[in-house]
Scaffold this motif. Structure first.
Motif, PDB file in Angstrom:
ATOM      1  N   UNK A 113     -34.288  39.444  15.336  1.00 40.83           N
ATOM      2  CA  UNK A 113     -35.540  39.982  15.881  1.00 40.83           C
ATOM      3  C   UNK A 113     -36.611  40.156  14.795  1.00 40.83           C
ATOM      4  N   UNK A 114     -36.179  40.185  13.542  1.00 40.42           N
ATOM      5  CA  UNK A 114     -37.158  40.203  12.442  1.00 40.42           C
ATOM      6  C   UNK A 114     -37.772  38.821  12.262  1.00 40.42           C
ATOM      7  N   UNK A 115     -36.932  37.804  12.359  1.00 39.46           N
ATOM      8  CA  UNK A 115     -37.384  36.428  12.177  1.00 39.46           C
ATOM      9  C   UNK A 115     -36.989  35.587  13.395  1.00 39.46           C
ATOM     10  N   UNK A 116     -37.553  35.902  14.551  1.00 37.30           N
ATOM     11  CA  UNK A 116     -37.103  35.209  15.770  1.00 37.30           C
ATOM     12  C   UNK A 116     -37.306  33.695  15.703  1.00 37.30           C
ATOM     13  N   UNK A 117     -38.350  33.241  15.021  1.00 35.99           N
ATOM     14  CA  UNK A 117     -38.598  31.787  14.996  1.00 35.99           C
ATOM     15  C   UNK A 117     -37.530  31.067  14.175  1.00 35.99           C
ATOM     16  N   UNK A 118     -37.162  31.681  13.041  1.00 40.54           N
ATOM     17  CA  UNK A 118     -36.122  31.052  12.204  1.00 40.54           C
ATOM     18  C   UNK A 118     -34.793  31.085  12.956  1.00 40.54           C
ATOM     19  N   UNK A 119     -34.533  32.218  13.585  1.00 39.69           N
ATOM     20  CA  UNK A 119     -33.295  32.355  14.352  1.00 39.69           C
ATOM     21  C   UNK A 119     -33.229  31.304  15.459  1.00 39.69           C
TER      22      UNK A 119
ATOM     23  N   UNK B 233     -34.659  28.387  15.481  1.00 43.78           N
ATOM     24  CA  UNK B 233     -34.397  27.075  14.891  1.00 43.78           C
ATOM     25  C   UNK B 233     -32.910  26.911  14.577  1.00 43.78           C
ATOM     26  N   UNK B 234     -32.302  27.995  14.079  1.00 39.22           N
ATOM     27  CA  UNK B 234     -30.879  27.913  13.734  1.00 39.22           C
ATOM     28  C   UNK B 234     -30.007  27.784  14.990  1.00 39.22           C
TER      29      UNK B 234
ATOM     30  N   UNK C  36     -28.933  28.360   5.701  1.00 37.48           N
ATOM     31  CA  UNK C  36     -29.533  27.930   6.969  1.00 37.48           C
ATOM     32  C   UNK C  36     -31.005  28.340   7.081  1.00 37.48           C
ATOM     33  N   UNK C  37     -31.379  29.412   6.397  1.00 40.32           N
ATOM     34  CA  UNK C  37     -32.787  29.828   6.443  1.00 40.32           C
ATOM     35  C   UNK C  37     -33.626  28.855   5.612  1.00 40.32           C
ATOM     36  N   UNK C  38     -33.138  28.538   4.406  1.00 41.56           N
ATOM     37  CA  UNK C  38     -33.856  27.562   3.587  1.00 41.56           C
ATOM     38  C   UNK C  38     -33.985  26.234   4.333  1.00 41.56           C
ATOM     39  N   UNK C  39     -32.915  25.798   4.957  1.00 37.44           N
ATOM     40  CA  UNK C  39     -33.017  24.469   5.580  1.00 37.44           C
ATOM     41  C   UNK C  39     -33.862  24.494   6.851  1.00 37.44           C
ATOM     42  N   UNK C  40     -34.146  25.687   7.364  1.00 36.46           N
ATOM     43  CA  UNK C  40     -35.071  25.759   8.509  1.00 36.46           C
ATOM     44  C   UNK C  40     -36.533  25.773   8.067  1.00 36.46           C
ATOM     45  N   UNK C  41     -36.817  26.382   6.924  1.00 35.70           N
ATOM     46  CA  UNK C  41     -38.228  26.592   6.561  1.00 35.70           C
ATOM     47  C   UNK C  41     -38.653  25.922   5.262  1.00 35.70           C
ATOM     48  N   UNK C  42     -37.691  25.398   4.468  1.00 33.71           N
ATOM     49  CA  UNK C  42     -38.054  24.774   3.207  1.00 33.71           C
ATOM     50  C   UNK C  42     -38.426  25.809   2.161  1.00 33.71           C
TER      51      UNK C  42
ATOM     52  N   UNK D  79     -36.586  38.055  23.427  1.00 29.77           N
ATOM     53  CA  UNK D  79     -36.828  37.273  24.642  1.00 29.77           C
ATOM     54  C   UNK D  79     -37.926  36.219  24.478  1.00 29.77           C
ATOM     55  N   UNK D  80     -38.602  36.189  23.317  1.00 24.44           N
ATOM     56  CA  UNK D  80     -39.590  35.124  23.141  1.00 24.44           C
ATOM     57  C   UNK D  80     -38.924  33.747  23.118  1.00 24.44           C
ATOM     58  N   UNK D  81     -37.650  33.699  22.699  1.00 25.04           N
ATOM     59  CA  UNK D  81     -37.011  32.386  22.653  1.00 25.04           C
ATOM     60  C   UNK D  81     -35.643  32.348  23.306  1.00 25.04           C
TER      61      UNK D  81
END
Lengths: 258, 218, 479
Positions: A180-186, A188-189, C325-331, C449-451
């Motif tokens: 919930x802190x980084x929903x966009x990264x989450x 993507x994962x 996994x965070x690095x590979x998502x955002x560079x 719930x946004x995603x």
């Protein structure tokens, strides 16, 4: 053998059936299961957000409540990891509590380890039939280290056809408050995870941690994917007769049987 | 210019355990013991292993039995690359060989226009298929890096098991640490464009090792 | 470079919707992981090497001053000079001064992360020197005026087309006008342009992967050979490195080298591993006349005895980035400073301040893969957690998250309160979500719930259902 169940907050609130399935597995193996009433959460939300004081308070309460038990069973590698590895670390500056925490942690088991190493079960009453894939939670890989034990348990019943993920070591993107802190990264994962799940062709995904399951189910349902999501205890105990996690309950009675 | 040295040392000293004389003897013992860590073992013979590993990194090999065969081997290799019959070397043993009349041998360090160089390896490491070169009058470092085609002569008896053996050999020479020690494993390469390996980034595009077999070996 | 780590959240969000970046990350994704795994599978000695490597680093760090002093003496013996810099500003001043002494115009640079940390290029350019990066990846990002996005593959975020476009713009002045389409064409053009720079450079600056106390050697590992051309051809060779890179002996170096390349690129050893020992000697017919080593502290000495000391074992292999996994998502750029990924999320708050980089330690699921692959077993999640502790303790996190945490903890540490509250909460939610089994929107959980849908809780909690069941059992036994 008398054992205590620490249900974990997510099983308690979101998936009681996984709690009852855990009880069923333990009772089938001859255990008498106690569920100490003064349990809430293992304290990870505080601990992982840098709030050591509150994490300590919660840890003390858990330790006190469970201190009389020889075996404390947790149907979650993440909570088990917290209790086994991190509780002692919380009290490194406090000799009395450090000792209590290490004594306590020596009696904690995640469900899979307990079934495999202590109860040494070789058969499970699986009723589920079909192709499943298994998501190893990060804590089950690197804290409780039950990757192979999980496979052994699943292999106890030939009804289960396990299709392995292409990238089984990858995190699903839950990470507690991370998601919930980084929903966009989450997102993507978890998208990567779902692509991997779909590529196996399995109709069901199973895991041992409710956090991952809610995360994966949440995204699967948002994408209207028909893949079902269950906790490993439910599958092993043959208690997959109810609606899968995140699915509509089409039975009239949702109360689980044990 | 600044008193950073003193500041840094004071900070470190205030933060590490200091046992005076004792600590000094600890580090001296450590520095003189040359204790080896785990060294990977391999089943192959040294020559076989060296060649296997060198080929893995796209190096090429030619075995000859005597230094006198070198001019022909070099000439043949340059022909195979379709480049001019011309080298630069600084190894007296090499430029004094009997080179063909139409073959140009320059005796110096490398310059930018040199296409092919020939030099002598100090040793080699079988473990990784690595050439070891030292900077010296006869083996200037520029020969190893400037030309497109880098040809290196290696005597079979100079192939050692591991990097650790090289350190022992250098200590045995008793001439101190050479100014430069190059461990060279294959030609120059880069993967900086879309993780695609491309040979000949800045250094040699080709690495050719000519091994002079040890007398008496098969 | 100036840190932009404070804008991590926005930068991360931007990175996720940057189409060309995502394409490049996808392309890079599994390559490093697969190659590392293959290399490690072929090295049964890995765990023993790792244990030895940890011993080497711990021993050296506990005698750091003595090994640095010994190293310095050996450099002086070989005819070189060691310069010390407490701060990045001092490092810049020293290097600018050395370039002035060399009457330099053109300065070539090998890849150096410490050089990036000290922003040497900016200082050189401000002082009027032409500073040229020669590692192909570094050269590309220098043309793009960007920081590296990966510590061993600086231009990993750039596509072939973007690189070709950059070369088109920047190589016109050297009369290169052809349209580059293939990777060999790109590499060849860079080779030709940079060859002139190597030849004409007055000073060459390289980094150092390790400093060997025993011999006073500085060593670099490269695949391109650019570092060797940078060090060999100009009249002055300057090495910039940092104080924790010293190791005792050549044997110790060999242990670390076996781990470094495998962890980084999956190679057993890089194409070039070079040990430098001072300037040209009397008999030499090439090599630099002057040899300087600049050693930067920049806060490292303060880490020696604090809780961050384990980070000083880092050998900069990049395995933690490759497996994150965070690095590979955002560079890498989203992290906002020179060190990205897990090691960067530990180092940036130390070097740029906790407040500046307070979002980085939270950019981790604590999946633990970084620690697992780290050749020095650095407990990166633990170090990130320590940062989180300080952020919470110093009240640098938002008041909203503090309040939420405090409320939750207040209830969670009081079962008598938690039970009825959670029961009524989920009873309501469970009832609302009963039909669909999930929520696609909830007012207090919009970040979720946004995603994702939120699977609906059960109408009755496990604890409550269990208590009821036990009570029933008891009463039926009593009857």
């Amino acid at each position: 053998m008398r054992v205590a169940l620490f249900a974990s907050c997510l099983v308690d609130l979101f998936r009681p059936n996984a709690g009852f399935a855990t009880v069923s597995l333990l009772e089938n193996a001859g255990c008498i299961v106690d569920v100490p009433p003064e349990q809430t959460c293992c304290g990870q939300p505080a601990y992982n957000n840098g709030d050591k004081d509150n994490a300590r308070d919660i840890a003390k309460q858990v330790i006190n409540e469970f201190s009389d038990y020889e075996y404390i069973i947790v149907p979650s590698s993440s909570c088990a990891g917290m209790m086994i590895k991190h509780y002692p670390q919380l009290f490194e500056d406090n000799a009395e509590w450090y000792k209590k925490a290490t004594d306590f942690s020596a009696h904690c088991y995640d469900l899979v380890t307990f079934l495999h190493d202590i109860l040494k079960i070789t058969s499970v009453p699986v009723t589920y039939q079909g192709n499943i894939t298994y998501h190893d939670s990060c804590s089950s890989l690197r804290e409780t280290r039950v990757k192979d034990k999980t496979r052994h348990l699943l292999a106890c019943n030939e009804k289960i056809n396990l299709l392995e993920l292409g990238n089984p070591e990858a995190c699903c993107g839950f990470g507690g408050t991370f998601c919930v802190k980084y929903p966009e990264i989450s997102e993507s994962m978890v998208n990567d995870k779902i692509a991997d799940i779909e590529a196996t062709g399995a109709d069901t995904v199973v895991s041992g941690d409710m956090g991952c399951l809610l995360n994966i189910a949440g995204r699967l349902k948002r994408l209207n994917k028909p893949i079902k999501v269950f906790h490993i205890a439910e599958v092993l105990a043959g208690m997959t007769g109810i609606a899968a996690i995140g699915d509509a309950d089409d039975t009239k009675k949702s109360e689980p049987s044990s | 210019m600044n008193n950073a040295r003193e500041e840094i040392f004071n900070r470190i000293k205030s933060k590490t355990r200091q046992n005076g004389q004792d600590a000094a003897s600890i580090i001296e013992r450590r520095l003189s013991a040359h204790q080896r860590g785990p060294v990977p073992v391999f089943p192959e013979e040294l020559l076989e292993r060296f060649i296997l590993k060198l080929k893995n990194v796209v190096g090429t090999v030619k075995e000859i039995s005597d230094m006198s065969e070198l001019p022909a081997a070099v000439s043949e290799y340059l022909s195979s690359l379709n480049v001019e019959q011309k080298i630069v070397t600084a190894v007296p043993e090499i430029h004094s060989l009997n080179w063909p009349a139409d073959f140009e041998v320059n005796n110096r360090a490398a310059i930018s226009s040199d296409l092919s160089s020939v030099t002598m390896a100090y040793a080699a490491v079988a473990e990784t298929g690595t050439l070891v070169l030292q900077a010296a009058k006869e083996t200037p470092t520029s020969l190893n890096f400037l030309p497109d085609n880098f040809i290196c002569v290696l005597k079979q008896q100079d192939i050692h098991t591991s990097m650790e053996d090289i350190w022992d050999a250098i200590r045995k020479d008793d001439k101190g640490m050479p100014r430069v020690v190059n461990f060279i494993t294959g030609p120059s390469r880069t993967a900086d464009v879309e993780q695609t390996i491309q040979l000949g980034a800045h250094g040699p595009r080709y690495l050719h090792v000519i091994i002079i077999r040890q007398a008496g070996s098969d | 470079m100036k840190s932009k780590s404070h804008a991590f959240k926005q930068q991360a969000a931007d990175a996720l919707v940057n189409v060309s970046l995502q394409k490049a990350l996808l392309n890079a994704k599994d390559g490093f992981i697969v190659k590392r795994k293959k290399a490690m599978d072929e090295l049964p000695e890995f765990e023993r090497l790792r244990t030895k490597a940890i011993e080497i680093k711990e021993h050296t760090l506990s005698h750091l001053d003595q090994y640095l002093e010994y190293f310095e003496q050996q450099v002086i013996k070989s005819g070189g000079t060691v310069h010390w810099a407490s701060t990045t500003t001092q490092a810049q001043q020293i290097i600018v001064e050395l370039c002035k002494q060399a009457n330099a115009r053109t300065v070539t640079k090998g890849k150096s992360m410490v050089g990036e940390e000290a922003a040497i290029n900016d200082a050189l350019e401000a002082a009027g020197f032409e500073a040229i990066e020669t590692d192909l990846g570094e050269y590309i990002i220098q043309l793009a005026n960007e920081p590296p996005s990966h510590i061993i593959a600086p231009a990993i975020h750039k596509s072939k087309q973007e690189i070709a476009d950059l070369f088109k713009d920047h190589h016109k002045k050297y009369n290169f006008n052809s349209k580059l389409e293939t990777i060999p064409e790109i590499v060849n053009e860079a080779r030709e342009v940079l060859r002139e720079k190597f030849i004409n450079a007055d000073v060459g600056i390289t980094g150092a992967n390790f400093l060997v106390a025993e011999t006073g050697s500085t060593l670099i590992v490269t695949n391109e050979g650019n570092g060797d051309l940078t060090a060999t051809l100009p009249k002055t060779h300057i090495v910039i490195s940092s104080i924790e890179k010293v190791v005792p002996t050549l044997e110790d170096t060999s242990v670390l080298l076996r781990l470094l390349a495998r962890s980084a690129t999956g190679q057993e050893i890089t194409s070039y591993t070079t040990f430098f020992n001072g300037p040209k000697r009397n008999s030499d017919i090439d090599g630099p006349e002057n040899f300087h080593v600049v050693l930067l502290d920049n806060g490292r000495s303060n880490m020696l005895q604090n809780e961050n000391h384990e980070m000083l074992k880092c050998i900069h292999c990049g395995a933690c980035l490759n497996h994150c996994p965070v690095y590979s998502a955002i560079g890498g750029h989203a992290y906002g400073w020179v060190y990205p990924g897990p090691m960067g999320s530990v180092l940036t708050p130390i070097m740029q301040g906790l407040d500046e980089a307070k979002d980085l330690p939270f950019a981790s699921t604590f999946c633990g893969r970084c620690e697992e692959v780290c050749p020095l077993s650095i407990p990166l999640p633990k170090l990130l957690r320590q940062h989180r502790n300080h952020i919470h303790h110093d009240k640098l996190n938002t008041s909203r998250s503090r309040l939420g945490l405090a409320l939750w903890a207040f209830v969670a540490s009081r079962p008598a309160l938690y039970r009825p509250l959670s029961n009524s909460f989920i009873r309501a939610l469970g009832w609302l979500g009963k039909k669909s089994g999930r929520f696609s929107w909830l007012p207090f959980a919009s970040a979720w719930t946004q995603s994702k849908d939120l699977p609906a809780p059960a109408a009755q909690s496990f604890m409550s259902a269990w208590t009821q069941q036990q009570a029933k059992k008891k009463s039926s036994e009593n009857e």
